[in-house]
Motif scaffolding. Structure first.
Motif, PDB file in Angstrom:
ATOM      1  N   ARG A   1      12.924  -5.387  -8.914  1.00  0.00           N
ATOM      2  CA  ARG A   1      12.592  -3.987  -8.595  1.00  0.00           C
ATOM      3  C   ARG A   1      11.087  -3.742  -8.691  1.00  0.00           C
ATOM      4  NH1 ARG A   1      15.844  -0.675 -12.423  1.00  0.00           N
ATOM      5  NH2 ARG A   1      14.857   1.167 -11.530  1.00  0.00           N
ATOM      6  N   LEU A   2      10.431  -4.434  -9.591  1.00  0.00           N
ATOM      7  CA  LEU A   2       8.964  -4.328  -9.650  1.00  0.00           C
ATOM      8  C   LEU A   2       8.360  -4.886  -8.371  1.00  0.00           C
ATOM      9  CD1 LEU A   2       8.292  -5.360 -13.370  1.00  0.00           C
ATOM     10  CD2 LEU A   2       8.279  -3.055 -12.393  1.00  0.00           C
ATOM     11  N   TRP A   3       8.932  -5.996  -7.946  1.00  0.00           N
ATOM     12  CA  TRP A   3       8.458  -6.615  -6.698  1.00  0.00           C
ATOM     13  C   TRP A   3       8.624  -5.646  -5.528  1.00  0.00           C
ATOM     14  CZ3 TRP A   3      11.158  -8.015  -2.187  1.00  0.00           C
ATOM     15  CH2 TRP A   3      10.459  -8.826  -1.295  1.00  0.00           C
ATOM     16  N   ARG A   4       9.770  -4.982  -5.496  1.00  0.00           N
ATOM     17  CA  ARG A   4      10.048  -4.051  -4.406  1.00  0.00           C
ATOM     18  C   ARG A   4       9.064  -2.874  -4.430  1.00  0.00           C
ATOM     19  NH1 ARG A   4      15.758  -0.937  -3.760  1.00  0.00           N
ATOM     20  NH2 ARG A   4      15.131  -0.101  -5.771  1.00  0.00           N
ATOM     21  N   TYR A   5       8.762  -2.370  -5.609  1.00  0.00           N
ATOM     22  CA  TYR A   5       7.772  -1.288  -5.715  1.00  0.00           C
ATOM     23  C   TYR A   5       6.411  -1.811  -5.246  1.00  0.00           C
ATOM     24  CZ  TYR A   5       5.149   2.571  -8.010  1.00  0.00           C
ATOM     25  OH  TYR A   5       4.332   3.637  -8.296  1.00  0.00           O
ATOM     26  N   GLY A   6       6.096  -3.016  -5.649  1.00  0.00           N
ATOM     27  CA  GLY A   6       4.844  -3.641  -5.213  1.00  0.00           C
ATOM     28  C   GLY A   6       4.788  -3.777  -3.702  1.00  0.00           C
ATOM     29  N   LEU A   7       5.930  -4.102  -3.128  1.00  0.00           N
ATOM     30  CA  LEU A   7       5.993  -4.244  -1.674  1.00  0.00           C
ATOM     31  C   LEU A   7       5.812  -2.889  -0.990  1.00  0.00           C
ATOM     32  CD1 LEU A   7       6.605  -6.546   0.429  1.00  0.00           C
ATOM     33  CD2 LEU A   7       8.888  -5.574   0.553  1.00  0.00           C
ATOM     34  N   ALA A   8       6.426  -1.860  -1.566  1.00  0.00           N
ATOM     35  CA  ALA A   8       6.282  -0.520  -0.989  1.00  0.00           C
ATOM     36  C   ALA A   8       4.817  -0.077  -1.033  1.00  0.00           C
ATOM     37  CB  ALA A   8       7.155   0.483  -1.741  1.00  0.00           C
ATOM     38  N   LEU A   9       4.094  -0.503  -2.070  1.00  0.00           N
ATOM     39  CA  LEU A   9       2.690  -0.130  -2.193  1.00  0.00           C
ATOM     40  C   LEU A   9       1.795  -0.963  -1.297  1.00  0.00           C
ATOM     41  CD1 LEU A   9       2.211   0.369  -6.020  1.00  0.00           C
ATOM     42  CD2 LEU A   9       1.943   2.076  -4.229  1.00  0.00           C
ATOM     43  N   SER A  10       1.991  -2.278  -1.345  1.00  0.00           N
ATOM     44  CA  SER A  10       1.034  -3.172  -0.680  1.00  0.00           C
ATOM     45  C   SER A  10       1.489  -3.557   0.717  1.00  0.00           C
ATOM     46  CB  SER A  10       0.853  -4.440  -1.515  1.00  0.00           C
ATOM     47  OG  SER A  10       2.065  -5.180  -1.530  1.00  0.00           O
ATOM     48  N   GLY A  11       2.778  -3.498   0.976  1.00  0.00           N
ATOM     49  CA  GLY A  11       3.293  -3.953   2.267  1.00  0.00           C
ATOM     50  C   GLY A  11       3.136  -5.447   2.437  1.00  0.00           C
ATOM     51  N   ASN A  12       2.980  -6.155   1.338  1.00  0.00           N
ATOM     52  CA  ASN A  12       2.661  -7.574   1.422  1.00  0.00           C
ATOM     53  C   ASN A  12       3.417  -8.329   0.343  1.00  0.00           C
ATOM     54  OD1 ASN A  12       0.945  -9.885   0.258  1.00  0.00           O
ATOM     55  ND2 ASN A  12       0.066  -9.580   2.277  1.00  0.00           N
ATOM     56  N   ARG A  13       4.146  -9.350   0.729  1.00  0.00           N
ATOM     57  CA  ARG A  13       5.012 -10.058  -0.224  1.00  0.00           C
ATOM     58  C   ARG A  13       4.218 -10.727  -1.347  1.00  0.00           C
ATOM     59  NH1 ARG A  13      10.309 -11.298   1.665  1.00  0.00           N
ATOM     60  NH2 ARG A  13      10.363 -13.020   0.191  1.00  0.00           N
ATOM     61  N   ASP A  14       3.073 -11.303  -1.001  1.00  0.00           N
ATOM     62  CA  ASP A  14       2.279 -11.992  -2.028  1.00  0.00           C
ATOM     63  C   ASP A  14       1.720 -11.007  -3.046  1.00  0.00           C
ATOM     64  OD1 ASP A  14       2.757 -14.374  -0.844  1.00  0.00           O
ATOM     65  OD2 ASP A  14       0.848 -14.470   0.225  1.00  0.00           O
ATOM     66  N   ASP A  15       1.188  -9.902  -2.540  1.00  0.00           N
ATOM     67  CA  ASP A  15       0.668  -8.878  -3.445  1.00  0.00           C
ATOM     68  C   ASP A  15       1.786  -8.328  -4.312  1.00  0.00           C
ATOM     69  OD1 ASP A  15      -1.938  -9.094  -2.669  1.00  0.00           O
ATOM     70  OD2 ASP A  15      -1.856  -7.488  -1.193  1.00  0.00           O
ATOM     71  N   ALA A  16       2.962  -8.173  -3.702  1.00  0.00           N
ATOM     72  CA  ALA A  16       4.103  -7.659  -4.457  1.00  0.00           C
ATOM     73  C   ALA A  16       4.467  -8.615  -5.595  1.00  0.00           C
ATOM     74  CB  ALA A  16       5.297  -7.458  -3.525  1.00  0.00           C
ATOM     75  N   TYR A  17       4.402  -9.891  -5.287  1.00  0.00           N
ATOM     76  CA  TYR A  17       4.703 -10.923  -6.301  1.00  0.00           C
ATOM     77  C   TYR A  17       3.672 -10.850  -7.439  1.00  0.00           C
ATOM     78  CZ  TYR A  17       6.130 -15.568  -7.978  1.00  0.00           C
ATOM     79  OH  TYR A  17       6.599 -16.604  -8.733  1.00  0.00           O
ATOM     80  N   ASP A  18       2.414 -10.771  -7.059  1.00  0.00           N
ATOM     81  CA  ASP A  18       1.346 -10.679  -8.063  1.00  0.00           C
ATOM     82  C   ASP A  18       1.511  -9.427  -8.919  1.00  0.00           C
ATOM     83  OD1 ASP A  18       0.377 -12.860  -6.789  1.00  0.00           O
ATOM     84  OD2 ASP A  18      -1.355 -11.871  -5.883  1.00  0.00           O
TER      85      ASP A  18
END
Lengths: 169, 250
Positions: A19-36
């Motif tokens: 879920r953190l990854w998903r929030y990160g994805l919603a913010l960055s639109g980028n899988r790598d940034d979401a992972y970080d």
């Protein structure tokens, strides 16, 4: 011996990561940034676990950390790299089972990713994560009135683009 | 009776069930009396269920993300040249995928960048991989010079020498079109260790990690990202890191 708040954070983090990854994805639109973002958030949550109030919601607390890391540290890097938002299809985020509901969901998802970040993030927290207005305001560190105006603007915009799309077909 | 005009924010709160009873009643009444008010509500309608469903599908495409381990006090405290390294430890994690391939198309594909790529490669190394390719010192120097030139950073044998580790050779590899230098060593127990360098944008303090079952220390300084990785004890790697970070100034 581990402090209660640390053990609570340790116990809760593994199932929160996606879920953190998903929030990160919603913010960055980028899988790598979401992972970080997910990893950095977890690390910081562990380091600052003493500040976590036992009995309160760990997911909301971690969202606050993630939002702050994104705004203060990672967003500029992502922008420097010049990675724009990519549609959900390009991100490989669509499910293989494309029934009507999924098609609609994908459409809404794409339109939402095209919203300005502030509206996108607020809508994500309230409509996807089910945060109350007061919770969203606390996570984003903004007044509750700002939460409402972001939702109003985001809703209007989504409503317009989605009905344009419906008209066009 | 005068009341405040109904704003779009009021209407959204009404739609989201966050409006007070009083406000809800006012809006319901206004909608019944005034078609324009119904129109305003309609303009704010969004299928939030679809939004949630769309993002729930996204959740199923999430990669498997391990919870990182913070560096704890009893770990060997290496006097890194960077201030506030505990606070900066998170930055090292952020850096881990810094050179990632951008969008990764396969939903289940983990995209944690070049550190992972190096680890996947290093896992295949055995002691014999290196001992079978033993070079004379002048060949070592030559391989280092060639690799340095390809990387665009001048490295001397002195700079990459670490007490207790036996330098074997250097070669240039490639990650996403960027040169990635790999220097290999054997530790006192014959464990193969790789020291890799590739260009990166952001600095990151040194951080102990375990990647693919190998111990690793990662850091970045002056536009160059570094990783030391191998099956050696973590202390061997952190000691070597301290030495290399001092010797190599980009």
């Amino acid at each position: 011996m581990a402090k209660p708040s640390l053990s609570e954070v340790q116990a809760g983090l593994p199932e929160l990561m996606s879920r953190l990854w998903r929030y990160g994805l919603a913010l960055s639109g980028n899988r790598d940034d979401a992972y970080d973002l997910a990893q950095a958030t977890a690390l910081r949550a562990l380091e600052k676990s003493a500040q976590f109030q036992s009995g309160t919601r760990l997911d909301r607390w971690c969202f606050t950390i993630l939002s702050s890391i994104w705004k203060n540290e990672l967003r500029s890097r992502s922008v420097r790299r010049g990675q724009g938002l990519v549609s959900v299809e390009d991100a490989g985020l669509t499910t293989p089972d494309q029934n009507d509901v999924n098609v609609l969901a994908t459409q809404v998802l794409n339109q939402m990713m095209a919203l300005p970040e502030a509206q996108r993030e607020t809508m994500f927290l309230v409509y996807v994560e089910g945060c109350a207005y007061a919770e969203a305001a606390e996570i984003l560190d903004i007044p509750i009135g700002t939460v409402m105006s972001r939702l109003a603007n985001g809703r209007k915009r989504l409503n317009e683009t989605l009905s344009d799309k419906a008209d066009a077909t | 009776m005068t009341t405040d005009p109904i704003t779009d924010e009021n209407l959204v709160a009404f739609l989201d069930g966050e409006a007070s009873e009083d406000l809800s009643a006012r809006i319901a009444q206004a909608m019944a009396e005034d078609p324009a008010m119904s129109g305003r509500v309609a303009a704010l309608q969004v299928e939030t269920d679809h939004l949630r469903q769309g993002f729930d599908a996204v959740l199923t495409a999430a990669p498997d993300i391990p919870v990182p381990t913070p560096v704890v006090e009893e770990a060997p405290v290496v006097s890194f040249a960077w201030g506030g390294w505990r606070a900066a430890a998170a930055a090292a994690v952020l850096f881990a995928a810094g050179l990632g391939a951008g969008w990764s198309l396969a939903p289940a594909d983990r995209s944690d960048g070049w550190h992972q790529a190096v680890a996947d490669y290093q896992v295949l190394y055995s002691t014999a991989t290196l001992t079978n390719l033993q070079m004379a010192q002048d060949q070592q120097v030559e391989s280092l010079a060639r690799t340095s030139a390809d990387l665009g950073v001048a490295l001397t044998l002195d700079q990459v020498s670490v007490p207790g580790l036996e330098f074997q050779r250097a070669q240039i590899l490639n990650f996403n079109g960027q040169p990635l230098a790999q220097l290999t060593y054997l530790d006192g127990d014959g464990n193969p260790i790789a020291f890799c360098l590739t260009a990166t944008k952001d600095d990151a303090a040194a951080m102990d990690q375990e990647i693919s079952g190998l111990n690793a220390v990662t850091w970045a300084d002056g536009g160059m990202g570094f990783i030391l990785i191998g099956p050696s004890p973590s202390k061997t790697l952190t000691d070597a890191q301290e030495r290399l970070a001092t010797q190599i100034k980009i």
